[in-house]
Design a protein around this motif. Structure first.
Motif, mmCIF file in Angstrom:
data_model
loop_
_atom_site.group_PDB
_atom_site.id
_atom_site.type_symbol
_atom_site.label_atom_id
_atom_site.label_comp_id
_atom_site.label_asym_id
_atom_site.label_seq_id
_atom_site.Cartn_x
_atom_site.Cartn_y
_atom_site.Cartn_z
ATOM 1 N N LYS A 1 64.218 -45.097 -17.029
ATOM 2 C CA LYS A 1 63.593 -44.029 -16.241
ATOM 3 C C LYS A 1 62.072 -44.044 -16.397
ATOM 4 N N THR B 1 59.634 -41.026 -15.743
ATOM 5 C CA THR B 1 59.619 -39.633 -15.334
ATOM 6 C C THR B 1 58.521 -38.845 -16.038
ATOM 7 N N ALA C 1 57.425 -32.743 -10.825
ATOM 8 C CA ALA C 1 57.979 -33.960 -11.417
ATOM 9 C C ALA C 1 57.509 -35.181 -10.635
ATOM 10 N N LEU D 1 58.382 -39.363 -10.336
ATOM 11 C CA LEU D 1 59.358 -40.391 -10.706
ATOM 12 C C LEU D 1 59.309 -41.520 -9.692
ATOM 13 N N ILE E 1 65.951 -32.552 -13.085
ATOM 14 C CA ILE E 1 65.158 -33.587 -13.750
ATOM 15 C C ILE E 1 64.837 -33.157 -15.179
ATOM 16 N N ILE F 1 69.394 -35.570 -6.952
ATOM 17 C CA ILE F 1 68.794 -36.179 -8.139
ATOM 18 C C ILE F 1 69.903 -36.911 -8.872
ATOM 19 N N ILE G 1 71.167 -38.950 -11.693
ATOM 20 C CA ILE G 1 70.931 -39.354 -13.087
ATOM 21 C C ILE G 1 72.256 -39.878 -13.639
ATOM 22 N N ILE H 1 67.113 -42.805 -12.915
ATOM 23 C CA ILE H 1 66.963 -41.589 -12.122
ATOM 24 C C ILE H 1 66.454 -41.961 -10.730
ATOM 25 N N ILE I 1 65.940 -40.267 -6.551
ATOM 26 C CA ILE I 1 65.831 -39.041 -5.762
ATOM 27 C C ILE I 1 66.119 -39.346 -4.298
#
Length: 366
Positions: free
Chosen positions: A119, A121, A129, A131, A164, A191, A193, A313, A315
Protein backbone atom coordinates in the motif's frame (compact mmCIF):
# COMPACT_ATOMS: atom_id res chain seq x y z
CA UNK A 1 -2.10 22.85 -12.53
CA UNK A 2 -5.65 22.21 -13.73
CA UNK A 3 -6.67 19.83 -10.96
CA UNK A 4 -6.02 22.48 -8.28
CA UNK A 5 -8.69 24.71 -9.77
CA UNK A 6 -11.73 22.50 -9.23
CA UNK A 7 -12.29 23.51 -5.59
CA UNK A 8 -10.36 23.54 -2.29
CA UNK A 9 -11.44 20.03 -1.35
CA UNK A 10 -13.10 18.12 -4.19
CA UNK A 11 -14.08 14.56 -3.32
CA UNK A 12 -11.56 13.15 -5.82
CA UNK A 13 -8.50 14.74 -7.41
CA UNK A 14 -6.37 12.67 -9.80
CA UNK A 15 -2.60 12.98 -10.19
CA UNK A 16 -0.68 11.60 -13.17
CA UNK A 17 2.84 12.04 -11.82
CA UNK A 18 4.64 11.67 -8.50
CA UNK A 19 5.69 15.34 -8.68
CA UNK A 20 2.09 16.63 -8.79
CA UNK A 21 1.03 14.08 -6.16
CA UNK A 22 3.66 15.23 -3.67
CA UNK A 23 3.15 18.91 -4.46
CA UNK A 24 -0.47 18.62 -3.32
CA UNK A 25 0.38 16.23 -0.46
CA UNK A 26 2.79 18.74 1.10
CA UNK A 27 0.13 21.44 0.81
CA UNK A 28 -2.30 19.24 2.73
CA UNK A 29 0.34 18.25 5.31
CA UNK A 30 0.82 21.95 6.07
CA UNK A 31 -2.90 22.08 6.97
CA UNK A 32 -2.74 19.09 9.35
CA UNK A 33 -4.13 19.77 12.83
CA UNK A 34 -4.39 16.40 14.59
CA UNK A 35 -2.76 13.41 12.91
CA UNK A 36 -0.94 11.98 9.91
CA UNK A 37 -0.92 8.24 9.12
CA UNK A 38 1.38 6.76 6.46
CA UNK A 39 1.55 3.19 5.19
CA UNK A 40 4.48 2.88 2.79
CA UNK A 41 5.64 -0.06 0.73
CA UNK A 42 8.80 1.90 -0.10
CA UNK A 43 10.23 4.81 1.90
CA UNK A 44 13.64 5.72 0.50
CA UNK A 45 16.51 7.58 2.15
CA UNK A 46 17.16 9.76 -0.92
CA UNK A 47 15.93 13.25 -1.86
CA UNK A 48 12.18 12.61 -1.61
CA UNK A 49 12.45 10.44 1.49
CA UNK A 50 14.46 13.12 3.28
CA UNK A 51 11.94 15.79 2.28
CA UNK A 52 9.02 13.74 3.61
CA UNK A 53 10.91 12.90 6.81
CA UNK A 54 11.77 16.55 7.44
CA UNK A 55 8.11 17.53 7.02
CA UNK A 56 7.01 14.83 9.47
CA UNK A 57 9.49 16.08 12.08
CA UNK A 58 8.01 19.58 11.66
CA UNK A 59 4.56 18.16 12.31
CA UNK A 60 5.71 16.33 15.43
CA UNK A 61 7.11 19.58 16.80
CA UNK A 62 3.62 21.06 16.37
CA UNK A 63 2.23 18.22 18.55
CA UNK A 64 0.60 16.51 15.58
CA UNK A 65 0.50 12.74 15.96
CA UNK A 66 2.42 10.88 13.24
CA UNK A 67 2.18 7.12 12.72
CA UNK A 68 4.14 5.27 10.01
CA UNK A 69 3.95 1.67 8.84
CA UNK A 70 6.81 0.81 6.52
CA UNK A 71 7.34 -2.52 4.80
CA UNK A 72 10.20 -4.67 6.07
CA UNK A 73 12.01 -4.54 2.72
CA UNK A 74 11.91 -0.73 2.56
CA UNK A 75 15.22 1.18 3.01
CA UNK A 76 13.76 2.88 6.09
CA UNK A 77 12.86 -0.39 7.84
CA UNK A 78 16.16 -1.52 9.46
CA UNK A 79 16.11 -0.54 13.18
CA UNK A 80 19.73 0.72 13.07
CA UNK A 81 18.71 3.56 10.75
CA UNK A 82 19.37 6.97 12.31
CA UNK A 83 16.18 8.43 10.87
CA UNK A 84 14.01 5.94 12.69
CA UNK A 85 15.64 6.62 16.08
CA UNK A 86 15.42 10.38 15.57
CA UNK A 87 11.78 10.08 14.53
CA UNK A 88 10.88 8.15 17.70
CA UNK A 89 12.88 10.55 19.89
CA UNK A 90 10.70 13.38 18.54
CA UNK A 91 7.49 11.56 19.49
CA UNK A 92 6.82 9.71 16.24
CA UNK A 93 5.38 6.21 16.04
CA UNK A 94 6.78 3.76 13.52
CA UNK A 95 6.18 0.08 12.92
CA UNK A 96 7.79 -2.34 10.47
CA UNK A 97 5.55 -4.67 8.50
CA UNK A 98 7.09 -8.16 8.44
CA UNK A 99 10.76 -7.39 9.24
CA UNK A 100 13.48 -9.05 7.20
CA UNK A 101 14.31 -12.47 8.70
CA UNK A 102 17.98 -11.50 9.11
CA UNK A 103 16.96 -8.34 11.03
CA UNK A 104 14.40 -9.93 13.33
CA UNK A 105 15.30 -13.60 13.20
CA UNK A 106 12.35 -15.94 13.52
CA UNK A 107 10.94 -18.92 11.67
CA UNK A 108 7.70 -16.99 11.15
CA UNK A 109 9.47 -14.11 9.41
CA UNK A 110 11.40 -16.53 7.20
CA UNK A 111 8.24 -18.43 6.28
CA UNK A 112 6.33 -15.19 5.53
CA UNK A 113 9.14 -13.37 3.70
CA UNK A 114 6.84 -13.00 0.68
CA UNK A 115 4.09 -11.34 2.74
CA UNK A 116 4.33 -7.55 2.27
CA UNK A 117 2.33 -4.36 2.54
CA UNK A 118 2.25 -2.92 -0.96
CA UNK A 119 0.00 0.00 0.00
CA UNK A 120 0.95 3.64 -0.56
CA UNK A 121 -1.38 5.57 1.72
CA UNK A 122 -1.33 8.98 3.44
CA UNK A 123 -4.18 10.03 5.75
CA UNK A 124 -4.47 13.55 7.23
CA UNK A 125 -6.76 14.30 10.21
CA UNK A 126 -8.96 11.29 9.30
CA UNK A 127 -10.48 13.50 6.57
CA UNK A 128 -8.11 13.56 3.59
CA UNK A 129 -6.48 10.49 2.05
CA UNK A 130 -3.92 10.06 -0.73
CA UNK A 131 -3.37 6.69 -2.38
CA UNK A 132 -2.42 5.07 -5.67
CA UNK A 133 0.71 3.65 -7.27
CA UNK A 134 3.14 6.27 -5.92
CA UNK A 135 5.81 5.27 -3.38
CA UNK A 136 8.05 7.53 -1.31
CA UNK A 137 10.67 6.86 -3.95
CA UNK A 138 12.92 9.52 -5.50
CA UNK A 139 13.24 7.42 -8.68
CA UNK A 140 9.56 7.99 -9.44
CA UNK A 141 9.98 11.78 -9.49
CA UNK A 142 11.91 14.17 -11.72
CA UNK A 143 14.39 14.68 -8.84
CA UNK A 144 16.53 11.70 -9.93
CA UNK A 145 17.36 12.14 -13.61
CA UNK A 146 14.84 14.76 -14.72
CA UNK A 147 12.43 12.10 -16.01
CA UNK A 148 9.67 10.76 -13.80
CA UNK A 149 7.75 7.49 -13.97
CA UNK A 150 4.23 7.29 -15.33
CA UNK A 151 2.01 7.07 -12.21
CA UNK A 152 -1.56 7.45 -11.05
CA UNK A 153 -2.73 8.68 -7.66
CA UNK A 154 -5.78 10.24 -6.07
CA UNK A 155 -6.68 12.53 -3.19
CA UNK A 156 -10.09 11.73 -1.73
CA UNK A 157 -12.18 13.47 0.92
CA UNK A 158 -15.37 11.44 0.57
CA UNK A 159 -17.08 9.39 3.26
CA UNK A 160 -14.94 6.36 2.43
CA UNK A 161 -11.88 7.91 4.11
CA UNK A 162 -13.08 6.17 7.29
CA UNK A 163 -12.55 2.81 5.58
CA UNK A 164 -9.02 3.86 4.64
CA UNK A 165 -8.37 4.81 8.28
CA UNK A 166 -9.71 1.43 9.42
CA UNK A 167 -7.32 -0.22 6.96
CA UNK A 168 -4.39 1.66 8.46
CA UNK A 169 -5.24 0.68 12.05
CA UNK A 170 -5.87 -2.89 11.00
CA UNK A 171 -2.33 -3.00 9.58
CA UNK A 172 -0.94 -1.25 12.68
CA UNK A 173 -2.51 -3.80 15.05
CA UNK A 174 -1.30 -6.68 12.89
CA UNK A 175 2.23 -5.28 12.61
CA UNK A 176 2.46 -4.78 16.37
CA UNK A 177 1.22 -8.33 16.96
CA UNK A 178 -1.96 -7.23 18.72
CA UNK A 179 -3.98 -9.34 16.29
CA UNK A 180 -3.06 -12.36 14.18
CA UNK A 181 -5.28 -11.49 11.23
CA UNK A 182 -7.43 -8.68 9.90
CA UNK A 183 -10.45 -7.71 11.99
CA UNK A 184 -11.30 -4.12 11.09
CA UNK A 185 -11.45 -4.41 7.30
CA UNK A 186 -14.65 -5.55 5.61
CA UNK A 187 -15.69 -5.90 1.97
CA UNK A 188 -16.25 -2.45 0.48
CA UNK A 189 -17.19 -1.90 -3.18
CA UNK A 190 -15.43 1.49 -3.29
CA UNK A 191 -12.33 1.08 -1.08
CA UNK A 192 -10.94 -2.36 -1.80
CA UNK A 193 -8.53 -3.45 0.97
CA UNK A 194 -7.49 -7.10 0.70
CA UNK A 195 -6.08 -7.84 4.15
CA UNK A 196 -7.13 -11.48 4.31
CA UNK A 197 -7.72 -14.43 2.05
CA UNK A 198 -11.50 -14.23 1.96
CA UNK A 199 -11.38 -10.58 0.86
CA UNK A 200 -8.84 -11.37 -1.86
CA UNK A 201 -11.18 -14.03 -3.17
CA UNK A 202 -14.24 -11.74 -3.04
CA UNK A 203 -12.51 -8.89 -4.85
CA UNK A 204 -11.08 -11.18 -7.51
CA UNK A 205 -14.45 -12.85 -8.08
CA UNK A 206 -16.03 -9.39 -8.29
CA UNK A 207 -13.49 -8.33 -10.91
CA UNK A 208 -14.07 -11.46 -13.00
CA UNK A 209 -17.82 -10.88 -12.75
CA UNK A 210 -17.44 -7.30 -13.99
CA UNK A 211 -15.41 -8.47 -17.00
CA UNK A 212 -18.02 -11.16 -17.74
CA UNK A 213 -20.78 -8.55 -17.60
CA UNK A 214 -18.94 -5.85 -19.58
CA UNK A 215 -21.08 -4.35 -22.33
CA UNK A 216 -18.67 -2.00 -24.08
CA UNK A 217 -15.02 -2.02 -22.98
CA UNK A 218 -12.34 -3.43 -20.71
CA UNK A 219 -9.27 -1.18 -20.60
CA UNK A 220 -6.28 -2.10 -18.46
CA UNK A 221 -3.01 -0.42 -17.60
CA UNK A 222 -0.62 -2.38 -15.40
CA UNK A 223 3.17 -2.64 -15.08
CA UNK A 224 3.29 -6.28 -13.88
CA UNK A 225 0.81 -8.15 -16.04
CA UNK A 226 0.94 -11.79 -14.92
CA UNK A 227 -2.74 -12.64 -14.28
CA UNK A 228 -3.92 -16.19 -13.68
CA UNK A 229 -5.68 -18.38 -16.22
CA UNK A 230 -9.16 -17.46 -15.01
CA UNK A 231 -8.54 -13.76 -15.66
CA UNK A 232 -7.04 -14.42 -19.10
CA UNK A 233 -9.99 -16.64 -20.05
CA UNK A 234 -12.45 -13.94 -18.94
CA UNK A 235 -10.73 -11.45 -21.29
CA UNK A 236 -10.82 -13.93 -24.16
CA UNK A 237 -14.54 -14.59 -23.63
CA UNK A 238 -15.20 -10.85 -23.50
CA UNK A 239 -13.35 -10.42 -26.79
CA UNK A 240 -15.57 -13.08 -28.37
CA UNK A 241 -18.56 -10.93 -27.32
CA UNK A 242 -16.97 -8.03 -29.25
CA UNK A 243 -16.01 -6.13 -26.13
CA UNK A 244 -13.32 -3.50 -26.77
CA UNK A 245 -10.28 -4.74 -24.87
CA UNK A 246 -7.13 -2.64 -24.68
CA UNK A 247 -4.18 -3.39 -22.40
CA UNK A 248 -1.20 -1.07 -21.86
CA UNK A 249 1.98 -2.57 -20.40
CA UNK A 250 5.46 -1.06 -20.06
CA UNK A 251 8.19 -1.21 -22.63
CA UNK A 252 10.47 0.15 -19.88
CA UNK A 253 10.14 -1.35 -16.40
CA UNK A 254 11.84 -0.73 -13.06
CA UNK A 255 12.54 -4.48 -13.16
CA UNK A 256 14.35 -5.26 -16.41
CA UNK A 257 13.13 -8.85 -16.50
CA UNK A 258 9.42 -8.06 -16.17
CA UNK A 259 8.71 -7.27 -19.84
CA UNK A 260 9.81 -10.87 -20.60
CA UNK A 261 7.37 -12.26 -18.03
CA UNK A 262 4.61 -9.93 -19.20
CA UNK A 263 5.09 -11.22 -22.74
CA UNK A 264 4.53 -14.84 -21.71
CA UNK A 265 1.31 -13.77 -19.99
CA UNK A 266 -0.19 -11.90 -22.91
CA UNK A 267 0.96 -13.90 -25.93
CA UNK A 268 -2.17 -16.06 -25.55
CA UNK A 269 -4.28 -12.90 -25.67
CA UNK A 270 -2.53 -11.71 -28.82
CA UNK A 271 -3.51 -14.96 -30.54
CA UNK A 272 -7.14 -14.06 -29.80
CA UNK A 273 -6.63 -10.58 -31.37
CA UNK A 274 -6.75 -8.72 -28.07
CA UNK A 275 -4.95 -5.39 -28.42
CA UNK A 276 -1.89 -5.04 -26.18
CA UNK A 277 0.26 -1.92 -26.29
CA UNK A 278 3.68 -1.05 -24.91
CA UNK A 279 3.95 2.40 -23.33
CA UNK A 280 7.01 4.06 -24.88
CA UNK A 281 7.99 7.39 -23.25
CA UNK A 282 9.23 6.23 -19.81
CA UNK A 283 8.82 3.67 -17.02
CA UNK A 284 5.17 2.75 -16.58
CA UNK A 285 4.11 2.11 -12.97
CA UNK A 286 0.44 3.20 -13.00
CA UNK A 287 -2.29 0.65 -12.23
CA UNK A 288 -5.84 1.21 -13.46
CA UNK A 289 -8.89 -0.66 -14.70
CA UNK A 290 -11.79 0.68 -16.75
CA UNK A 291 -14.79 -1.58 -17.31
CA UNK A 292 -17.59 0.40 -18.96
CA UNK A 293 -18.38 3.18 -16.44
CA UNK A 294 -16.59 1.39 -13.55
CA UNK A 295 -13.12 2.84 -13.02
CA UNK A 296 -10.54 1.79 -10.43
CA UNK A 297 -7.00 2.89 -9.55
CA UNK A 298 -4.68 1.93 -6.71
CA UNK A 299 -1.70 -0.16 -5.70
CA UNK A 300 -2.79 -3.57 -7.04
CA UNK A 301 -0.87 -5.28 -9.80
CA UNK A 302 -2.26 -8.07 -11.95
CA UNK A 303 0.16 -10.68 -10.65
CA UNK A 304 0.49 -13.43 -8.09
CA UNK A 305 1.88 -11.13 -5.41
CA UNK A 306 -1.32 -9.05 -5.33
CA UNK A 307 -3.62 -12.04 -5.58
CA UNK A 308 -1.85 -14.19 -2.98
CA UNK A 309 0.61 -12.24 -0.85
CA UNK A 310 0.62 -8.44 -0.73
CA UNK A 311 -1.71 -6.14 1.18
CA UNK A 312 -3.20 -3.66 -1.29
CA UNK A 313 -5.62 -0.75 -1.46
CA UNK A 314 -7.61 0.38 -4.50
CA UNK A 315 -10.31 3.01 -4.93
CA UNK A 316 -13.29 2.92 -7.30
CA UNK A 317 -13.88 6.43 -8.60
CA UNK A 318 -17.30 7.93 -7.90
CA UNK A 319 -17.09 11.45 -9.34
CA UNK A 320 -18.14 11.96 -12.97
CA UNK A 321 -15.31 14.45 -13.57
CA UNK A 322 -12.59 12.08 -12.32
CA UNK A 323 -14.01 9.21 -14.38
CA UNK A 324 -13.94 11.37 -17.50
CA UNK A 325 -10.40 12.49 -16.72
CA UNK A 326 -9.20 8.90 -16.29
CA UNK A 327 -10.76 7.86 -19.60
CA UNK A 328 -9.17 10.82 -21.36
CA UNK A 329 -5.78 10.07 -19.84
CA UNK A 330 -5.93 6.41 -20.89
CA UNK A 331 -6.56 7.44 -24.50
CA UNK A 332 -3.69 9.94 -24.34
CA UNK A 333 -1.38 7.20 -23.07
CA UNK A 334 -2.64 4.89 -25.79
CA UNK A 335 -1.46 7.42 -28.37
CA UNK A 336 2.01 7.21 -26.83
CA UNK A 337 2.04 3.41 -26.98
CA UNK A 338 2.92 0.88 -29.66
CA UNK A 339 0.62 -1.99 -30.60
CA UNK A 340 2.40 -5.31 -30.16
CA UNK A 341 2.29 -7.26 -33.42
CA UNK A 342 1.57 -10.97 -33.26
CA UNK A 343 4.17 -12.00 -35.81
CA UNK A 344 6.95 -9.93 -34.29
CA UNK A 345 6.37 -10.99 -30.71
CA UNK A 346 5.46 -14.62 -31.20
CA UNK A 347 8.56 -15.25 -33.29
CA UNK A 348 10.97 -13.77 -30.72
CA UNK A 349 12.66 -16.88 -29.36
CA UNK A 350 16.16 -16.80 -27.91
CA UNK A 351 17.93 -15.89 -24.69
CA UNK A 352 15.30 -13.34 -23.65
CA UNK A 353 12.50 -15.84 -24.22
CA UNK A 354 14.45 -18.39 -22.16
CA UNK A 355 14.88 -15.96 -19.25
CA UNK A 356 11.21 -15.07 -19.43
CA UNK A 357 10.18 -18.74 -19.35
CA UNK A 358 12.33 -19.45 -16.30
CA UNK A 359 11.01 -16.40 -14.46
CA UNK A 360 7.45 -17.26 -15.45
CA UNK A 361 7.82 -20.54 -13.57
CA UNK A 362 8.65 -18.43 -10.50
CA UNK A 363 5.63 -16.16 -10.94
CA UNK A 364 4.17 -17.26 -7.58
CA UNK A 365 6.87 -15.10 -5.97
CA UNK A 366 6.73 -12.19 -8.45
Amino acid sequence: MHYFMIMDHPKEVLFHSADSFYERLFQELDKAKISVFIEAHYFDDKTLGKKVFKKLIELLKKNIKVFIIVDGLSPMSPPILFWKKYFIQNGGNISVFNPRPWVELSFKNLFKINHRTHKKTFIIDDKVAFLGSINIDTRQTTMKHGQDWHEIGVMTTNKEVKTIVDGFWDAWLYTNKYIKKSKLVKFNPYIRINHHRSLRKKYFNDLISKINQAEEKVWIMNPYFVPDRRFLNALIKAKKRNIDIKIIVPQKSDYNFFPFINYLSYKKLIRHEIEIYEFLPRILHAKLLIIDDWKMIGSSNLNSRTQKHDWEIDIVLEEKSSKQELRKRFLQDLNQSKLIGQKKKLSSFGLEAFYGSVLYLLRYWL
